[in-house]
Design a protein around this motif. Structure first.
Motif, PDB file in Angstrom:
ATOM      1  N   ARG A  91     -31.783  18.869  32.773  1.00 14.97           N
ATOM      2  CA  ARG A  91     -30.511  19.203  32.102  1.00 14.97           C
ATOM      3  C   ARG A  91     -29.389  18.379  32.775  1.00 14.97           C
ATOM      4  O   ARG A  91     -28.464  17.863  32.283  1.00 14.97           O
ATOM      5  N   ILE A  92     -29.230  18.363  34.125  1.00 17.33           N
ATOM      6  CA  ILE A  92     -28.344  17.743  34.898  1.00 17.33           C
ATOM      7  C   ILE A  92     -28.302  16.040  34.506  1.00 17.33           C
ATOM      8  O   ILE A  92     -27.341  15.445  34.001  1.00 17.33           O
ATOM      9  N   GLU A  93     -29.643  15.654  34.436  1.00 20.69           N
ATOM     10  CA  GLU A  93     -29.673  14.172  34.127  1.00 20.69           C
ATOM     11  C   GLU A  93     -29.188  13.760  32.848  1.00 20.69           C
ATOM     12  O   GLU A  93     -28.288  12.812  32.366  1.00 20.69           O
ATOM     13  N   ALA A  94     -29.484  14.585  31.752  1.00 21.97           N
ATOM     14  CA  ALA A  94     -29.094  14.559  30.387  1.00 21.97           C
ATOM     15  C   ALA A  94     -27.797  14.646  30.021  1.00 21.97           C
ATOM     16  O   ALA A  94     -27.216  14.121  29.206  1.00 21.97           O
ATOM     17  N   GLU A  95     -27.061  15.739  30.665  1.00 21.74           N
ATOM     18  CA  GLU A  95     -25.821  16.117  30.344  1.00 21.74           C
ATOM     19  C   GLU A  95     -24.665  15.945  31.343  1.00 21.74           C
ATOM     20  O   GLU A  95     -23.433  15.513  31.077  1.00 21.74           O
ATOM     21  N   ALA A  96     -25.096  15.376  32.668  1.00 23.18           N
ATOM     22  CA  ALA A  96     -24.031  14.939  33.677  1.00 23.18           C
ATOM     23  C   ALA A  96     -24.102  13.686  34.339  1.00 23.18           C
ATOM     24  O   ALA A  96     -23.171  13.046  34.533  1.00 23.18           O
ATOM     25  N   ILE A  97     -25.324  13.190  33.928  1.00 27.92           N
ATOM     26  CA  ILE A  97     -25.387  11.758  34.707  1.00 27.92           C
ATOM     27  C   ILE A  97     -25.568  10.690  33.580  1.00 27.92           C
ATOM     28  O   ILE A  97     -24.804   9.755  33.756  1.00 27.92           O
ATOM     29  N   THR A  98     -26.451  10.766  32.577  1.00 26.89           N
ATOM     30  CA  THR A  98     -26.996   9.888  31.769  1.00 26.89           C
ATOM     31  C   THR A  98     -25.394   9.404  30.545  1.00 26.89           C
ATOM     32  O   THR A  98     -25.135   8.245  30.756  1.00 26.89           O
ATOM     33  N   PRO A  99     -24.832  10.596  30.003  1.00 27.41           N
ATOM     34  CA  PRO A  99     -23.584  10.072  29.250  1.00 27.41           C
ATOM     35  C   PRO A  99     -22.703   8.921  29.862  1.00 27.41           C
ATOM     36  O   PRO A  99     -22.208   9.192  30.970  1.00 27.41           O
ATOM     37  N   GLN A 100     -22.190   8.093  28.960  1.00 30.22           N
ATOM     38  CA  GLN A 100     -21.301   7.165  29.487  1.00 30.22           C
ATOM     39  C   GLN A 100     -19.634   7.421  29.204  1.00 30.22           C
ATOM     40  O   GLN A 100     -19.048   6.702  29.845  1.00 30.22           O
ATOM     41  N   GLU A 101     -19.333   8.379  28.279  1.00 30.51           N
ATOM     42  CA  GLU A 101     -18.297   8.568  27.723  1.00 30.51           C
ATOM     43  C   GLU A 101     -17.526   9.455  28.485  1.00 30.51           C
ATOM     44  O   GLU A 101     -16.150   9.882  28.019  1.00 30.51           O
ATOM     45  N   LEU A 102     -17.956  10.121  29.477  1.00 32.45           N
ATOM     46  CA  LEU A 102     -17.453  11.430  30.203  1.00 32.45           C
ATOM     47  C   LEU A 102     -16.361  10.884  31.223  1.00 32.45           C
ATOM     48  O   LEU A 102     -16.667   9.868  31.763  1.00 32.45           O
ATOM     49  N   ALA A 104     -14.224  11.922  34.525  1.00 31.11           N
ATOM     50  CA  ALA A 104     -15.118  12.672  35.927  1.00 31.11           C
ATOM     51  C   ALA A 104     -14.891  14.119  35.925  1.00 31.11           C
ATOM     52  O   ALA A 104     -15.714  14.925  36.355  1.00 31.11           O
ATOM     53  N   ALA A 105     -13.943  14.580  35.387  1.00 32.46           N
ATOM     54  CA  ALA A 105     -13.512  16.012  35.371  1.00 32.46           C
ATOM     55  C   ALA A 105     -14.751  16.669  34.429  1.00 32.46           C
ATOM     56  O   ALA A 105     -15.384  17.822  35.037  1.00 32.46           O
ATOM     57  N   GLU A 106     -14.868  16.221  33.427  1.00 30.52           N
ATOM     58  CA  GLU A 106     -16.050  16.909  32.284  1.00 30.52           C
ATOM     59  C   GLU A 106     -17.497  16.700  33.125  1.00 30.52           C
ATOM     60  O   GLU A 106     -18.191  17.572  32.960  1.00 30.52           O
ATOM     61  N   ARG A 107     -17.555  15.443  33.596  1.00 29.13           N
ATOM     62  CA  ARG A 107     -18.908  15.250  34.146  1.00 29.13           C
ATOM     63  C   ARG A 107     -19.284  16.191  35.443  1.00 29.13           C
ATOM     64  O   ARG A 107     -20.363  16.651  35.339  1.00 29.13           O
TER      65      ARG A 107
END
Length: 213
Positions: A91-102, A104-107
């Motif tokens: 879940r961390i990988e998919a939602e916090a690490i991989t997305p490119q458009e985030l 810093a605050a959202e990530r």
């Protein structure tokens, strides 16, 4: 994506361990069905109600098929706890690490929420009573393994924040992880009343410390 399973000898959280890691789609389906049945029985009857026969019947498989994967219910618990860890890391990988458009605050906010919130929708059930049973299967080295995997995930998340300037030091990232992971486990342990918004408060503290607000 980094390899989550290190090798087949470590498919469980501790000892005793599952007999093998499912590789084929059919085996994966069967093991997931066993975990789902385990959770249903756990919620209805607790640990005392979890027997190899009960889980096999609830899953719709033979006891022999159950034993192909788990030698006893402690091994099932070990495999299930490891399953929870794998789901958390994925879940961390998919939602916090991989997305490119985030930004810093959202990530970082996602990272904190996933790490802290044991009741997050989509994650496997892990509750106070399960935490109380960890002593049956876990040794310090198993807790250290989970911590090291989380530390890697946290470091990679912060590395994916080029807009976070200056970036926090490795020591600061480690301290924030310890605060979040420790809070998650202690919250499960003591189950305090009137603390439904505690994850949001920790998120705000981490964002402020990281300079991401």
């Amino acid at each position: 994506m980094p390899k989550l399973y290190r090798d087949t000898a470590e498919d469980g959280f501790g000892k005793p361990k599952p007999l093998k890691r499912p590789v084929q789609a059919r085996s994966k389906f069967t093991v997931q069905a066993i975990y789902d049945a385990f959770v249903r029985i756990w919620r209805a009857d607790g640990w005392a109600g979890v027997t190899t026969r009960a889980v096999a019947l609830e899953t719709g498989i033979s006891v022999g098929t159950f034993y192909d994967f788990f030698p006893d219910k402690e091994a099932l618990l070990s495999g299930y706890v490891r399953h929870c860890v794998e789901a958390l890391l994925a879940r961390i990988e998919a939602e916090a690490i991989t997305p490119q458009e985030l930004d810093a605050a959202e990530r970082i906010g996602r990272l904190v929420r996933i790490t802290c919130n044991a009741r997050l929708d989509g994650l496997p059930v892990f509750d106070h009573e399960m935490l109380m049973l960890e002593h049956r299967i876990a040794e310090p080295k198993h807790h250290r393994r989970v911590y090291d995997e989380l530390a890697t995930a946290w470091a990679r998340t912060f590395a994916a924040c080029p807009d976070l300037l200056p970036p926090p030091s490795p020591a600061a990232v480690q301290a924030m992880l310890l605060a979040c992971w420790g809070a998650r486990r202690y919250h499960l342990l003591v189950q305090p009343d009137g603390a439904d918004d505690w994850v949001s408060e920790i998120e705000a503290m981490v964002l402020a410390h990281a300079g991401a607000r």
